[in-house]
Design a protein around this motif. Structure first.
Motif: not given
Length: 106
Positions: A79-88, A91-101
């Protein structure tokens, strides 16, 4: 003499009868003791069975609690990881693609 012989026979007969009564009482007491012993052993066996059943249940409950705790910890971390990922992502820092990169957002 006849009377004293009869009296001695009566006394001997009474002694044998008394001995038989004592023997019968002892036999009854022994049978009662054996029955009580069997009853106690049956109760003890039942208590032992219930105790083992309770120990198994407690062990299973402890195992389940530990597994649930591990799962809650895993979900918390996820949950913390997902929350951080959502925050990132917000903020426009990262996007997860289908290949999880991870890809930097331009």
């Amino acid at each position: 003499a006849e009377r004293s012989g009869e009296s001695m026979r009566e006394h001997a007969y009474q002694s044998v009868r008394n001995a038989d009564l004592v023997k019968e009482k002892a036999l009854q007491k022994w049978k009662q003791t054996v029955a009580e012993k069997k009853e106690i052993e049956a109760k003890l066996s039942r208590v032992t069975f219930e105790q083992k059943k309770a120990e198994k249940k407690a062990t299973a409950e402890t195992f389940m609690r530990e597994e649930m705790q591990k799962e809650m910890e895993r979900l918390y971390v996820e949950n913390i990881a997902c929350g951080k990922e959502l925050d990132d992502w917000k903020k426009g820092i990262i996007v997860r693609s289908d290949t999880n990169t991870e890809i930097l957002r331009g």
